[in-house]
Design a protein around this motif. Structure first.
Motif, PDB file in Angstrom:
ATOM      1  N   PHE A  39       0.889  -1.116  -0.022  1.00 46.13           N
ATOM      2  CA  PHE A  39       0.074   0.118   0.075  1.00 46.13           C
ATOM      3  C   PHE A  39       0.858   1.306   0.121  1.00 46.13           C
ATOM      4  O   PHE A  39       1.886   1.179   0.507  1.00 46.13           O
ATOM      5  CB  PHE A  39      -0.848   0.067   1.421  1.00 46.13           C
ATOM      6  CG  PHE A  39      -1.749  -1.348   1.421  1.00 46.13           C
ATOM      7  CD1 PHE A  39      -2.878  -1.289   0.703  1.00 46.13           C
ATOM      8  CD2 PHE A  39      -1.260  -2.298   1.924  1.00 46.13           C
ATOM      9  CE1 PHE A  39      -3.948  -2.350   1.087  1.00 46.13           C
ATOM     10  CE2 PHE A  39      -2.143  -3.562   2.133  1.00 46.13           C
ATOM     11  CZ  PHE A  39      -3.411  -3.533   1.660  1.00 46.13           C
ATOM     12  N   LEU A  40       0.527   2.100  -0.817  1.00 48.11           N
ATOM     13  CA  LEU A  40       1.123   3.437  -0.594  1.00 48.11           C
ATOM     14  C   LEU A  40       0.239   4.348   0.223  1.00 48.11           C
ATOM     15  O   LEU A  40      -0.978   4.721   0.412  1.00 48.11           O
ATOM     16  CB  LEU A  40       1.030   4.338  -2.032  1.00 48.11           C
ATOM     17  CG  LEU A  40       1.548   5.578  -2.218  1.00 48.11           C
ATOM     18  CD1 LEU A  40       3.068   5.759  -1.703  1.00 48.11           C
ATOM     19  CD2 LEU A  40       1.173   6.408  -3.348  1.00 48.11           C
ATOM     20  N   VAL A  41       0.949   4.719   1.548  1.00 50.34           N
ATOM     21  CA  VAL A  41       0.393   5.382   2.346  1.00 50.34           C
ATOM     22  C   VAL A  41       0.959   6.937   2.571  1.00 50.34           C
ATOM     23  O   VAL A  41       2.207   7.011   2.743  1.00 50.34           O
ATOM     24  CB  VAL A  41       0.574   4.767   4.008  1.00 50.34           C
ATOM     25  CG1 VAL A  41       0.129   5.492   5.044  1.00 50.34           C
ATOM     26  CG2 VAL A  41       0.159   3.244   3.954  1.00 50.34           C
ATOM     27  N   THR A  42      -0.019   7.698   2.691  1.00 51.99           N
ATOM     28  CA  THR A  42       0.615   9.377   2.779  1.00 51.99           C
ATOM     29  C   THR A  42      -0.083   9.514   4.164  1.00 51.99           C
ATOM     30  O   THR A  42      -1.210   9.556   4.253  1.00 51.99           O
ATOM     31  CB  THR A  42       0.037  10.125   1.329  1.00 51.99           C
ATOM     32  OG1 THR A  42       0.495   9.707   0.499  1.00 51.99           O
ATOM     33  CG2 THR A  42       0.505  11.469   1.588  1.00 51.99           C
ATOM     34  N   GLY A  74       4.916   6.513   1.952  1.00 52.79           N
ATOM     35  CA  GLY A  74       5.589   5.139   2.463  1.00 52.79           C
ATOM     36  C   GLY A  74       5.133   4.228   1.767  1.00 52.79           C
ATOM     37  O   GLY A  74       4.002   3.936   1.328  1.00 52.79           O
ATOM     38  N   ILE A  75       5.903   3.021   1.608  1.00 59.73           N
ATOM     39  CA  ILE A  75       5.388   1.663   1.022  1.00 59.73           C
ATOM     40  C   ILE A  75       5.169   0.847   2.298  1.00 59.73           C
ATOM     41  O   ILE A  75       6.246   0.452   3.129  1.00 59.73           O
ATOM     42  CB  ILE A  75       6.038   1.126  -0.055  1.00 59.73           C
ATOM     43  CG1 ILE A  75       6.523   1.873  -1.324  1.00 59.73           C
ATOM     44  CG2 ILE A  75       5.530  -0.407  -0.512  1.00 59.73           C
ATOM     45  CD1 ILE A  75       5.204   2.491  -1.990  1.00 59.73           C
ATOM     46  N   TRP A  76       3.822   0.527   2.591  1.00 63.20           N
ATOM     47  CA  TRP A  76       3.675  -0.506   3.686  1.00 63.20           C
ATOM     48  C   TRP A  76       3.162  -1.822   3.266  1.00 63.20           C
ATOM     49  O   TRP A  76       2.598  -1.847   2.083  1.00 63.20           O
ATOM     50  CB  TRP A  76       2.599   0.298   4.504  1.00 63.20           C
ATOM     51  CG  TRP A  76       2.908   1.469   5.345  1.00 63.20           C
ATOM     52  CD1 TRP A  76       3.532   2.701   4.699  1.00 63.20           C
ATOM     53  CD2 TRP A  76       2.850   1.695   6.649  1.00 63.20           C
ATOM     54  NE1 TRP A  76       3.393   3.663   5.514  1.00 63.20           N
ATOM     55  CE2 TRP A  76       3.503   3.198   6.650  1.00 63.20           C
ATOM     56  CE3 TRP A  76       2.414   1.209   7.554  1.00 63.20           C
ATOM     57  CZ2 TRP A  76       3.243   3.918   7.918  1.00 63.20           C
ATOM     58  CZ3 TRP A  76       2.459   1.780   8.982  1.00 63.20           C
ATOM     59  CH2 TRP A  76       2.860   3.009   9.181  1.00 63.20           C
ATOM     60  N   MET A 103      -4.513  10.673   6.749  1.00 64.57           N
ATOM     61  CA  MET A 103      -3.779   9.748   6.031  1.00 64.57           C
ATOM     62  C   MET A 103      -4.636   9.268   4.977  1.00 64.57           C
ATOM     63  O   MET A 103      -5.737   9.434   4.812  1.00 64.57           O
ATOM     64  CB  MET A 103      -3.717   8.400   6.880  1.00 64.57           C
ATOM     65  CG  MET A 103      -2.851   8.559   8.223  1.00 64.57           C
ATOM     66  SD  MET A 103      -2.726   6.804   8.699  1.00 64.57           S
ATOM     67  CE  MET A 103      -2.081   7.131  10.178  1.00 64.57           C
ATOM     68  N   GLU A 104      -3.924   8.857   3.734  1.00 65.83           N
ATOM     69  CA  GLU A 104      -4.597   8.482   2.419  1.00 65.83           C
ATOM     70  C   GLU A 104      -3.702   7.162   2.164  1.00 65.83           C
ATOM     71  O   GLU A 104      -2.571   7.170   2.230  1.00 65.83           O
ATOM     72  CB  GLU A 104      -4.352   9.453   1.506  1.00 65.83           C
ATOM     73  CG  GLU A 104      -4.969   8.906   0.060  1.00 65.83           C
ATOM     74  CD  GLU A 104      -4.537  10.031  -1.082  1.00 65.83           C
ATOM     75  OE1 GLU A 104      -4.255   9.584  -2.136  1.00 65.83           O
ATOM     76  OE2 GLU A 104      -4.651  11.156  -0.665  1.00 65.83           O
ATOM     77  N   VAL A 105      -4.627   6.168   1.901  1.00 68.09           N
ATOM     78  CA  VAL A 105      -4.225   4.915   1.658  1.00 68.09           C
ATOM     79  C   VAL A 105      -4.639   4.556   0.161  1.00 68.09           C
ATOM     80  O   VAL A 105      -5.808   4.382   0.017  1.00 68.09           O
ATOM     81  CB  VAL A 105      -4.523   3.682   2.753  1.00 68.09           C
ATOM     82  CG1 VAL A 105      -4.139   2.455   2.395  1.00 68.09           C
ATOM     83  CG2 VAL A 105      -4.089   4.061   4.187  1.00 68.09           C
ATOM     84  N   GLN A 106      -3.665   3.715  -0.592  1.00 65.69           N
ATOM     85  CA  GLN A 106      -3.709   3.259  -1.747  1.00 65.69           C
ATOM     86  C   GLN A 106      -3.176   1.872  -1.901  1.00 65.69           C
ATOM     87  O   GLN A 106      -2.136   1.938  -1.804  1.00 65.69           O
ATOM     88  CB  GLN A 106      -3.392   4.241  -2.977  1.00 65.69           C
ATOM     89  CG  GLN A 106      -3.934   5.614  -2.971  1.00 65.69           C
ATOM     90  CD  GLN A 106      -3.274   6.298  -3.835  1.00 65.69           C
ATOM     91  OE1 GLN A 106      -2.087   6.806  -3.757  1.00 65.69           O
ATOM     92  NE2 GLN A 106      -3.882   6.861  -4.797  1.00 65.69           N
ATOM     93  N   ALA A 107      -4.199   0.964  -2.258  1.00 67.46           N
ATOM     94  CA  ALA A 107      -3.570  -0.291  -2.527  1.00 67.46           C
ATOM     95  C   ALA A 107      -2.640  -0.299  -3.956  1.00 67.46           C
ATOM     96  O   ALA A 107      -2.942   0.398  -4.840  1.00 67.46           O
ATOM     97  CB  ALA A 107      -4.608  -1.304  -2.949  1.00 67.46           C
ATOM     98  N   LEU A 108      -1.807  -0.930  -3.994  1.00 65.17           N
ATOM     99  CA  LEU A 108      -0.805  -1.122  -5.136  1.00 65.17           C
ATOM    100  C   LEU A 108      -0.740  -2.503  -5.891  1.00 65.17           C
ATOM    101  O   LEU A 108      -1.197  -3.368  -5.074  1.00 65.17           O
ATOM    102  CB  LEU A 108       0.580  -0.905  -4.650  1.00 65.17           C
ATOM    103  CG  LEU A 108       1.010   0.485  -4.079  1.00 65.17           C
ATOM    104  CD1 LEU A 108       2.339   0.443  -3.342  1.00 65.17           C
ATOM    105  CD2 LEU A 108       0.772   1.566  -5.082  1.00 65.17           C
TER     106      LEU A 108
END
Length: 109
Positions: free
Chosen positions: A4-7, A55-57, A80-85
């Motif tokens: 996940f891309l976490v901002t 970050g990449i989590w 926080m903003e989370v995007q699945a990769l």
């Protein structure tokens, strides 16, 4: 494991009294280092000139990541903003999305 891309926008931390902010940041530092050691945080970057990081989590799934994020000491104070990769075809070499067929590099001479 999913990635996940976490901002994280941590600018709201500056609305806290200094003593509380210092305590939260110290706890977050310790937690963050443990998450790096556990490979939950695979990489993390500051965004120069901003009060944000990306970050990449890694987690088993979205629910697992949410559990980790909610346990962070800074969680109540940040946005926080989370995007699945998903892996890109340049990495997987799976070009089947083009005309429904696989297109790859031929290794035949």
């Amino acid at each position: 494991m999913a990635e996940f891309l976490v901002t994280i926008d941590w600018s709201p931390l500056y609305t806290l009294p200094n003593d509380i902010r210092d305590e939260v940041v110290q706890k977050e530092r310790d937690t963050g280092l443990a998450l790096i050691e556990a490979k939950t945080i695979k990489n993390i970057w500051e965004l120069p000139g901003e009060k944000r990081n990306v970050g990449i989590w890694s987690a088993d799934d979205a629910r697992g990541l949410l559990n980790v994020l909610e346990a962070l000491p800074i969680f109540p104070y940040v946005h926080m903003e989370v995007q699945a990769l998903a892996a890109h075809p340049l990495i997987t070499e799976d070009y089947s999305f083009i005309s429904g067929r696989s297109v790859g590099v031929s290794t035949a001479g």
